[in-house]
Design a protein around this motif. Structure first.
Motif, PDB file in Angstrom:
ATOM      1  N   PRO A 216      51.367  38.590  24.394  1.00 25.79           N
ATOM      2  CA  PRO A 216      50.862  39.677  23.548  1.00 25.79           C
ATOM      3  C   PRO A 216      49.510  40.215  24.010  1.00 25.79           C
ATOM      4  CG  PRO A 216      51.713  37.873  22.208  1.00 25.79           C
ATOM      5  CD  PRO A 216      51.637  37.373  23.610  1.00 25.79           C
ATOM      6  N   PHE A 217      48.614  39.322  24.434  1.00 25.15           N
ATOM      7  CA  PHE A 217      47.323  39.769  24.949  1.00 25.15           C
ATOM      8  C   PHE A 217      47.521  40.688  26.156  1.00 25.15           C
ATOM      9  CE2 PHE A 217      45.703  35.619  23.116  1.00 25.15           C
ATOM     10  CZ  PHE A 217      44.912  36.198  22.141  1.00 25.15           C
ATOM     11  N   ARG A 218      48.372  40.236  27.077  1.00 28.39           N
ATOM     12  CA  ARG A 218      48.589  41.006  28.306  1.00 28.39           C
ATOM     13  C   ARG A 218      49.140  42.397  27.986  1.00 28.39           C
ATOM     14  NH1 ARG A 218      51.108  37.384  30.739  1.00 28.39           N
ATOM     15  NH2 ARG A 218      49.445  36.623  32.098  1.00 28.39           N
ATOM     16  N   LEU A 219      50.132  42.469  27.111  1.00 26.65           N
ATOM     17  CA  LEU A 219      50.740  43.744  26.764  1.00 26.65           C
ATOM     18  C   LEU A 219      49.733  44.670  26.086  1.00 26.65           C
ATOM     19  CD1 LEU A 219      53.163  45.601  26.537  1.00 26.65           C
ATOM     20  CD2 LEU A 219      53.865  44.357  24.472  1.00 26.65           C
ATOM     21  N   ALA A 220      48.989  44.138  25.117  1.00 28.43           N
ATOM     22  CA  ALA A 220      48.014  44.959  24.396  1.00 28.43           C
ATOM     23  C   ALA A 220      46.924  45.469  25.330  1.00 28.43           C
ATOM     24  CB  ALA A 220      47.402  44.151  23.255  1.00 28.43           C
ATOM     25  N   LEU A 221      46.404  44.608  26.188  1.00 32.46           N
ATOM     26  CA  LEU A 221      45.310  45.018  27.059  1.00 32.46           C
ATOM     27  C   LEU A 221      45.763  46.008  28.119  1.00 32.46           C
ATOM     28  CD1 LEU A 221      43.317  41.683  27.481  1.00 32.46           C
ATOM     29  CD2 LEU A 221      42.730  43.680  26.100  1.00 32.46           C
ATOM     30  N   HIS A 222      46.986  45.887  28.591  1.00 34.05           N
ATOM     31  CA  HIS A 222      47.479  46.867  29.560  1.00 34.05           C
ATOM     32  C   HIS A 222      47.638  48.234  28.903  1.00 34.05           C
ATOM     33  CE1 HIS A 222      48.080  44.897  33.430  1.00 34.05           C
ATOM     34  NE2 HIS A 222      48.391  43.783  32.767  1.00 34.05           N
ATOM     35  N   ARG A 223      48.032  48.271  27.637  1.00 32.80           N
ATOM     36  CA  ARG A 223      48.117  49.552  26.938  1.00 32.80           C
ATOM     37  C   ARG A 223      46.738  50.156  26.729  1.00 32.80           C
ATOM     38  NH1 ARG A 223      53.006  48.465  22.462  1.00 32.80           N
ATOM     39  NH2 ARG A 223      54.630  48.202  24.061  1.00 32.80           N
ATOM     40  N   VAL A 224      45.772  49.312  26.392  1.00 36.12           N
ATOM     41  CA  VAL A 224      44.399  49.800  26.239  1.00 36.12           C
ATOM     42  C   VAL A 224      43.849  50.269  27.579  1.00 36.12           C
ATOM     43  CG1 VAL A 224      42.027  49.103  25.686  1.00 36.12           C
ATOM     44  CG2 VAL A 224      43.922  48.418  24.194  1.00 36.12           C
ATOM     45  N   ALA A 225      44.143  49.531  28.652  1.00 37.79           N
ATOM     46  CA  ALA A 225      43.648  49.906  29.971  1.00 37.79           C
ATOM     47  C   ALA A 225      44.199  51.255  30.405  1.00 37.79           C
ATOM     48  CB  ALA A 225      44.018  48.833  30.987  1.00 37.79           C
ATOM     49  N   ALA A 226      45.480  51.499  30.133  1.00 35.92           N
ATOM     50  CA  ALA A 226      46.064  52.796  30.483  1.00 35.92           C
ATOM     51  C   ALA A 226      45.369  53.915  29.722  1.00 35.92           C
ATOM     52  CB  ALA A 226      47.566  52.786  30.178  1.00 35.92           C
ATOM     53  N   PHE A 227      45.027  53.677  28.466  1.00 28.70           N
ATOM     54  CA  PHE A 227      44.341  54.682  27.657  1.00 28.70           C
ATOM     55  C   PHE A 227      42.922  54.899  28.160  1.00 28.70           C
ATOM     56  CE2 PHE A 227      42.420  55.792  23.323  1.00 28.70           C
ATOM     57  CZ  PHE A 227      42.741  57.130  23.459  1.00 28.70           C
ATOM     58  N   TRP A 228      42.232  53.812  28.518  1.00 30.45           N
ATOM     59  CA  TRP A 228      40.880  53.940  29.064  1.00 30.45           C
ATOM     60  C   TRP A 228      40.893  54.827  30.315  1.00 30.45           C
ATOM     61  CZ3 TRP A 228      40.462  50.066  33.318  1.00 30.45           C
ATOM     62  CH2 TRP A 228      39.404  50.365  34.189  1.00 30.45           C
ATOM     63  N   ARG A 229      41.832  54.588  31.228  1.00 33.85           N
ATOM     64  CA  ARG A 229      41.895  55.381  32.457  1.00 33.85           C
ATOM     65  C   ARG A 229      42.212  56.849  32.146  1.00 33.85           C
ATOM     66  NH1 ARG A 229      44.504  50.426  34.086  1.00 33.85           N
ATOM     67  NH2 ARG A 229      43.126  49.270  35.506  1.00 33.85           N
ATOM     68  N   GLU A 230      43.075  57.051  31.177  1.00 34.42           N
ATOM     69  CA  GLU A 230      43.404  58.415  30.763  1.00 34.42           C
ATOM     70  C   GLU A 230      42.155  59.134  30.229  1.00 34.42           C
ATOM     71  OE1 GLU A 230      45.442  60.444  26.886  1.00 34.42           O
ATOM     72  OE2 GLU A 230      46.470  58.690  27.713  1.00 34.42           O
ATOM     73  N   LEU A 231      41.378  58.441  29.407  1.00 31.96           N
ATOM     74  CA  LEU A 231      40.173  59.050  28.841  1.00 31.96           C
ATOM     75  C   LEU A 231      39.162  59.400  29.927  1.00 31.96           C
ATOM     76  CD1 LEU A 231      39.657  56.786  25.698  1.00 31.96           C
ATOM     77  CD2 LEU A 231      40.408  59.177  25.714  1.00 31.96           C
ATOM     78  N   VAL A 232      38.955  58.490  30.861  1.00 33.13           N
ATOM     79  CA  VAL A 232      37.995  58.741  31.937  1.00 33.13           C
ATOM     80  C   VAL A 232      38.432  59.944  32.771  1.00 33.13           C
ATOM     81  CG1 VAL A 232      37.007  57.794  34.058  1.00 33.13           C
ATOM     82  CG2 VAL A 232      37.163  56.368  32.013  1.00 33.13           C
ATOM     83  N   GLN A 233      39.723  60.028  33.068  1.00 31.36           N
ATOM     84  CA  GLN A 233      40.233  61.159  33.849  1.00 31.36           C
ATOM     85  C   GLN A 233      40.037  62.477  33.105  1.00 31.36           C
ATOM     86  OE1 GLN A 233      44.293  60.157  34.761  1.00 31.36           O
ATOM     87  NE2 GLN A 233      43.724  58.594  36.280  1.00 31.36           N
ATOM     88  N   ALA A 234      40.031  62.415  31.765  1.00 32.12           N
ATOM     89  CA  ALA A 234      39.834  63.613  30.953  1.00 32.12           C
ATOM     90  C   ALA A 234      38.354  63.924  30.744  1.00 32.12           C
ATOM     91  CB  ALA A 234      40.522  63.445  29.605  1.00 32.12           C
ATOM     92  N   GLY A 235      37.482  63.107  31.323  1.00 26.86           N
ATOM     93  CA  GLY A 235      36.055  63.371  31.251  1.00 26.86           C
ATOM     94  C   GLY A 235      35.343  62.716  30.089  1.00 26.86           C
ATOM     95  N   HIS A 236      35.988  61.770  29.417  1.00 22.33           N
ATOM     96  CA  HIS A 236      35.361  61.105  28.277  1.00 22.33           C
ATOM     97  C   HIS A 236      34.733  59.781  28.722  1.00 22.33           C
ATOM     98  CE1 HIS A 236      37.175  64.032  25.685  1.00 22.33           C
ATOM     99  NE2 HIS A 236      38.399  63.676  26.030  1.00 22.33           N
ATOM    100  N   PRO A 237      33.510  59.496  28.308  1.00 22.57           N
ATOM    101  CA  PRO A 237      32.888  58.221  28.686  1.00 22.57           C
ATOM    102  C   PRO A 237      33.463  57.055  27.897  1.00 22.57           C
ATOM    103  CG  PRO A 237      31.469  59.405  27.165  1.00 22.57           C
ATOM    104  CD  PRO A 237      32.625  60.324  27.460  1.00 22.57           C
ATOM    105  N   VAL A 238      33.668  55.938  28.560  1.00 18.05           N
ATOM    106  CA  VAL A 238      34.074  54.692  27.895  1.00 18.05           C
ATOM    107  C   VAL A 238      33.086  53.628  28.342  1.00 18.05           C
ATOM    108  CG1 VAL A 238      35.877  52.979  27.528  1.00 18.05           C
ATOM    109  CG2 VAL A 238      36.495  55.390  27.847  1.00 18.05           C
ATOM    110  N   ALA A 239      32.079  53.385  27.505  1.00 16.18           N
ATOM    111  CA  ALA A 239      31.000  52.474  27.878  1.00 16.18           C
ATOM    112  C   ALA A 239      31.333  51.023  27.579  1.00 16.18           C
ATOM    113  CB  ALA A 239      29.718  52.868  27.144  1.00 16.18           C
ATOM    114  N   SER A 240      32.272  50.794  26.641  1.00  8.46           N
ATOM    115  CA  SER A 240      32.597  49.407  26.287  1.00  8.46           C
ATOM    116  C   SER A 240      34.052  49.300  25.891  1.00  8.46           C
ATOM    117  CB  SER A 240      31.718  48.911  25.132  1.00  8.46           C
ATOM    118  OG  SER A 240      32.086  49.560  23.916  1.00  8.46           O
TER     119      SER A 240
END
Length: 429
Positions: A216-240
């Motif tokens: 469950p940890f692995r699945l949840a974190l991979h979904r969050v990681a995909a969203f983080w990369r999407e946000l950065v590509q869209a120009g949004h800062p993710v500091a934490s």
């Protein structure tokens, strides 16, 4: 995987526990009375070291989940080790600050933050809010604006992941009250420019508690990681990125297989590879559960028509987990005296059928006055206790290499009723 039930038969007989962190438990109970919570300072320090070593090389802050055990002495151990705090109320904020945890290492979670609590957190200067709803985001904007301040915030995303734990402590499914969908979080970031007093630059995820499987940890974190990369590509800062907590512990010897800290952190490293911001972790249970025991004496053995009841002086008001979650705790004698085996339903004196610690539990035959040790009670034990049936809150002691300190005295009757008064001064609202 399902959580072990207090109704399950024992796989084997756990060993007696005469000492804890070098302290004779019989002598401790004789000195301080029962019911009594006892916590091992060295067991907590060892867990902290294990996690910190696993995180070596990462820009990471460990924020202890105060709700697990909010005793000041426990919080002071966390502060001394350099940990921060994950809080869910203004009361926990006060506790953390009073124990010496810097506001800059405090994060505020929870779905029901009031404007007064938000204001208090801003006044203290906490690190950030983990935001659970659009209404809360607007409330933080409003309160921060009134102060002329800027609040830092992370959106708690609900990744719709089954944590494979008890339903009442699962928090990452779509039907749970916690967090928002990734789709809604995406909208928040798209409109973040409209926020004048909230800096939305973080992600948070927490899928549940007492998790004994890395999947469950692995699945949840991979979904969050995909969203983080999407946000950065869209120009949004993710500091934490706050990965929450949830690491499970061994409540039942020979049954529960807890995840090692190094393996858990390995999943974080893998899923969030390339992230150059701050990582936050919110362990609670994993740091303190196995570092605590509840000492209790046998009041009597009641022989029923179908079963024998072992009646203790501890009750569900002292330890609610068995009645709330049907949770298993190993229960062993403090004495090493050899006796024949016996099977009991182990219960407390509270006037509820749910006041049951175990059903059909086999242990060495007991006699009135025997001292028993309910293990794994350092988390969600004293912190969830009540005065139901007008039973005073139990005393708590911290043990450290053969010595002990009383860190909460047993509640007196006067203290229990201190806020009550007769209806004499009547008023009309």
């Amino acid at each position: 995987m399902t959580a072990p039930s207090l109704q399950d038969g024992p796989a084997f007989l756990p060993a007696p526990q005469p000492r804890f962190d070098g302290v004779d438990l019989q002598a401790l109970a004789a000195r301080l009375g029962t019911p009594l919570y006892a916590y091992s300072a060295n067991a907590i320090r060892q867990r902290i070291r294990e996690l910190q070593q696993a995180l070596h090389g990462l820009d990471a802050t460990v924020c202890y989940a105060v709700k697990a055990n909010s005793n000041r002495a426990i919080l002071e151990l966390m502060a001394t080790a350099g940990l921060g705090a994950d809080i869910v109320s203004a009361g926990e904020l006060r506790r953390a600050l009073d124990a010496g945890i810097p506001a800059a290492r405090i994060v505020f979670s929870g779905v029901g933050k009031t404007e007064q609590e938000i204001d208090a957190a801003l006044d203290a200067g906490i690190a950030r809010f983990n935001v659970e709803s659009l209404d809360e985001l607007r409330a933080i904007e409003r309160v921060a604006g009134a102060r002329g301040a800027t609040a830092r915030a992370a959106v708690r995303v609900n990744p719709d992941v089954d944590a494979l734990t008890h339903a009442k402590i699962s928090t990452g499914r779509a039907e749970n009250k916690f967090g928002v969908s990734i789709a809604e979080a995406r909208d928040w970031f798209a409109e973040r420019g409209q926020l004048r007093h909230v800096r939305l630059d973080g992600l948070h995820v927490h899928i549940g508690s007492q998790i004994l499987d890395l999947k469950p940890f692995r699945l949840a974190l991979h979904r969050v990681a995909a969203f983080w990369r999407e946000l950065v590509q869209a120009g949004h800062p993710v500091a934490s990125i706050d990965v929450g907590g949830g690491l499970g512990v061994r409540y039942r010897a020979g049954h529960d297989q807890a995840v090692a800290a190094a393996d858990y952190v390995g999943v974080i490293r893998e899923a969030l590879a390339g992230f150059d911001g701050r990582l936050l972790l919110e362990p609670g249970r994993w740091l303190v559960a196995e570092a605590g025991v509840l000492l209790t004496r046998v009041l009597r053995i009641k022989h029923g028509g179908e079963r024998d009841f072992l009646v203790l002086d501890a009750a569900m008001n002292d330890l609610q987990r068995p009645s709330l979650y049907d949770a298993w705790h190993d229960i062993v004698p403090a004495s090493t005296q050899t006796r024949p085996l016996a099977t009991y339903d182990i219960v407390g004196p509270v006037c509820e059928t749910g006041d049951t610690f175990a059903r059909g539990r086999t242990l060495r035959a007991c006699e009135p006055g025997d001292l028993l040790v309910i293990q794994g009670t350092g988390a969600y034990g004293a912190s969830m206790a009540s005065t139901y049936n007008s039973r005073p809150l139990a005393a708590e002691a911290l043990l450290d290499g053969g010595r002990y300190a009383l860190v909460r005295r047993r509640q007196s009757h006067q203290e229990m009723v201190a806020g009550e008064q007769s209806a004499q001064d009547w008023e009309t609202p």
